[in-house]
Design an enzyme around this catalytic site. Structure first.
Site, PDB file in Angstrom:
ATOM      1  N   GLU A  49       0.520  -1.328  -0.002  1.00  0.00           N
ATOM      2  CA  GLU A  49       0.077   0.044   0.245  1.00  0.00           C
ATOM      3  C   GLU A  49       1.042   1.443   0.224  1.00  0.00           C
ATOM      4  OE1 GLU A  49      -3.202   0.617  -0.643  1.00  0.00           O
ATOM      5  OE2 GLU A  49      -3.685  -1.615  -0.793  1.00  0.00           O
ATOM      6  N   CYS A 204     -13.642   2.026 -14.783  1.00  0.00           N
ATOM      7  CA  CYS A 204     -13.954   3.229 -14.101  1.00  0.00           C
ATOM      8  C   CYS A 204     -12.700   4.737 -14.982  1.00  0.00           C
ATOM      9  CB  CYS A 204     -14.658   3.228 -12.571  1.00  0.00           C
ATOM     10  SG  CYS A 204     -15.727   5.247 -12.862  1.00  0.00           S
ATOM     11  N   CYS A 211     -18.117   2.073 -19.544  1.00  0.00           N
ATOM     12  CA  CYS A 211     -19.406   2.136 -18.857  1.00  0.00           C
ATOM     13  C   CYS A 211     -19.842   1.023 -19.352  1.00  0.00           C
ATOM     14  CB  CYS A 211     -20.162   3.434 -19.257  1.00  0.00           C
ATOM     15  SG  CYS A 211     -18.915   4.996 -18.570  1.00  0.00           S
ATOM     16  N   CYS A 214     -19.729  -2.358 -16.976  1.00  0.00           N
ATOM     17  CA  CYS A 214     -19.246  -1.746 -15.909  1.00  0.00           C
ATOM     18  C   CYS A 214     -20.128  -2.686 -15.322  1.00  0.00           C
ATOM     19  CB  CYS A 214     -19.149  -0.276 -15.450  1.00  0.00           C
ATOM     20  SG  CYS A 214     -19.268  -0.238 -13.593  1.00  0.00           S
ATOM     21  N   CYS A 220     -25.275   3.223 -10.922  1.00  0.00           N
ATOM     22  CA  CYS A 220     -24.078   4.418 -11.533  1.00  0.00           C
ATOM     23  C   CYS A 220     -25.417   6.463 -11.543  1.00  0.00           C
ATOM     24  CB  CYS A 220     -23.311   4.244 -12.204  1.00  0.00           C
ATOM     25  SG  CYS A 220     -21.941   5.526 -12.710  1.00  0.00           S
TER      26      CYS A 220
HETATM   27 FE1  SF4 Z   1     -17.567   5.132 -13.658  1.00  0.00          FE
HETATM   28 FE2  SF4 Z   1     -20.293   4.808 -13.733  1.00  0.00          FE
HETATM   29 FE3  SF4 Z   1     -19.217   4.471 -15.847  1.00  0.00          FE
HETATM   30 FE4  SF4 Z   1     -19.041   2.091 -14.514  1.00  0.00          FE
HETATM   31  S1  SF4 Z   1     -21.025   3.347 -15.129  1.00  0.00           S
HETATM   32  S2  SF4 Z   1     -17.447   3.112 -15.259  1.00  0.00           S
HETATM   33  S3  SF4 Z   1     -18.808   3.634 -12.089  1.00  0.00           S
HETATM   34  S4  SF4 Z   1     -19.045   5.926 -14.328  1.00  0.00           S
END
Ligand code: SF4
Length: 376
Positions: A49, A204, A211, A214, A220
């Site tokens: 970390e 992201c 997206c 995602c 989101c």
């Molecule tokens: Fe990021 Fe939202 Fe797109 Fe997912 S949907 S990649 S959380 S902006």
């Protein structure tokens, strides 16, 4: 908390469940195989970390493995010489991290019986461990229900709640820490926090978030408002200051003069060739200035030789043009310093000294010149 803040943080219980379930399922099949994920040893979690602060995963891999090979336990780190710790850190930058790591290891041995504490507040009392690192160690190594917030999760969380304020300001930070805490599951906290960071890092992403791939898209807010490209708000452009500096390789019988950077200098604790700002314009004026500054800095008088190379590099907000010269020892004795070292080092021994990045580059072409020329 303001009404706006309250509105932006509110996930329904069903949304939180969905977020956790989808994120953990995604992590199961997408987590990268990284050396520090093969163990939950608190020491290894801590080292990784700290290395990952301000440094890319690809760079950290080799450094981490080498560090753990040489210093596999808190006790070994605590007992190591600071110069050896800096040598292992050489090239990673932000050397304060290495010095604080070393100081914290000593504190862990003397005050915590060689065991990293599990509690966030106790972890935060150690040098170099802030709220984020404490949360990461407590959650990843000990499964504690502690939130984390770092670059990847700042971006991810601010998009999830469509926060349009400044994420670097205290109000934005407070809000995001609150969100990070609010979405934590009761169990599986270690994997959940790692999954958040992984999703921020792989999906992201800063400029072109993926997206379509995602797993948390259904919850989101930025995506549903098509704001993912403007959140988080762009930082103001950094302005840079130009500096002109010189570094001098002073040679004497197969050795070169090295000085250690003092506690208040850039790269404190590391070694470098005599180096300073150059103000004079024109070759003759600059030459006199450089010879005088080498004498002031080291006590040694030299005859300045040719320009070996000009390096360009950046340090924080500075853009530096560094002229590297060769020089021959003429006379004088090395001036002892109370707060840092200074000495003649035989060229084959340069590898034993932790050098800053430009120092190492100068050492490598100085070494090369020695091999190629009988002059060295
Ligand atoms: Fe990021 Fe939202 Fe797109 Fe997912 S949907 S990649 S959380 S902006």
């Amino acid at each position: 908390m303001s009404a706006a803040t309250d509105r932006t943080t509110r996930f329904t219980p069903a949304q939180k469940q969905q977020l956790r379930r989808r994120l953990l399922a995604w992590y199961e099949s997408h987590a990268r195989d990284l050396p520090w994920r093969r163990s939950s040893d608190p020491y290894q979690v801590w080292i990784s970390e700290v290395m990952l602060q301000q440094t890319q995963v690809a760079t950290v891999r080799d450094y981490f493995e080498r560090f753990i090979r040489k210093l596999p336990t808190v006790e070994r780190l605590a007992a190591a010489d600071e110069q050896d710790v800096l040598r292992l850190w050489e090239g990673l930058g932000y050397y304060r991290r290495a010095r604080q790591l070393h100081a914290a290891a000593r504190q862990i041995v003397s005050q915590h019986n060689g065991e990293l504490p599990e509690d966030v507040e106790a972890l935060k009392s150690l040098p170099g461990i802030g709220r984020y690192t404490a949360g990461a160690i407590a959650s990843i190594a000990f499964g504690r229900r502690a939130p984390i917030l770092e670059a990847n999760t700042i971006r991810l969380l601010s998009r999830l709640i469509a926060y349009r304020g400044d994420v670097t300001k205290s109000e934005g930070q407070r809000l995001l820490w609150q969100v990070a805490e609010e979405i934590l599951p009761r169990e599986n906290v270690a994997r959940f926090n790692q999954a958040l960071m992984e999703l921020g890092s792989l999906v992201c992403t800063p400029s072109e978030p993926h997206c379509d791939e995602c797993p948390v898209r259904p919850v989101c807010a930025a995506n549903s408002a098509n704001l993912q490209h403007v959140i988080p708000r762009a930082k103001p452009k950094q302005t840079f200051t130009q500096l002109h500096e010189a570094a001098v390789v002073v040679r004497k019988n197969g050795s070169v003069l090295l000085r250690q950077c003092g506690p208040s200098e850039r790269w404190a604790g590391l070694w470098d060739f005599p180096r300073f700002a150059v103000e004079g314009e024109g070759p003759l004026f600059a030459q006199q200035e450089i010879v005088a500054k080498v004498r002031d800095q080291t006590g040694v008088t030299c005859a300045l030789g040719t320009l070996l190379k000009t390096l360009k590099h950046g340090v924080t907000r500075y853009r530096i043009i560094l002229d590297c010269y060769r020089a021959e020892f003429v006379g004088g004795r090395v001036k002892p310093r109370s707060d840092a070292g200074i000495c003649w080092v035989a060229l084959p021994q340069l590898g034993d000294y932790p050098l800053n990045a430009t120092g190492r580059r100068i050492a490598s072409f100085t070494e090369l010149a020695r091999v190629q020329s009988t002059d060295y």
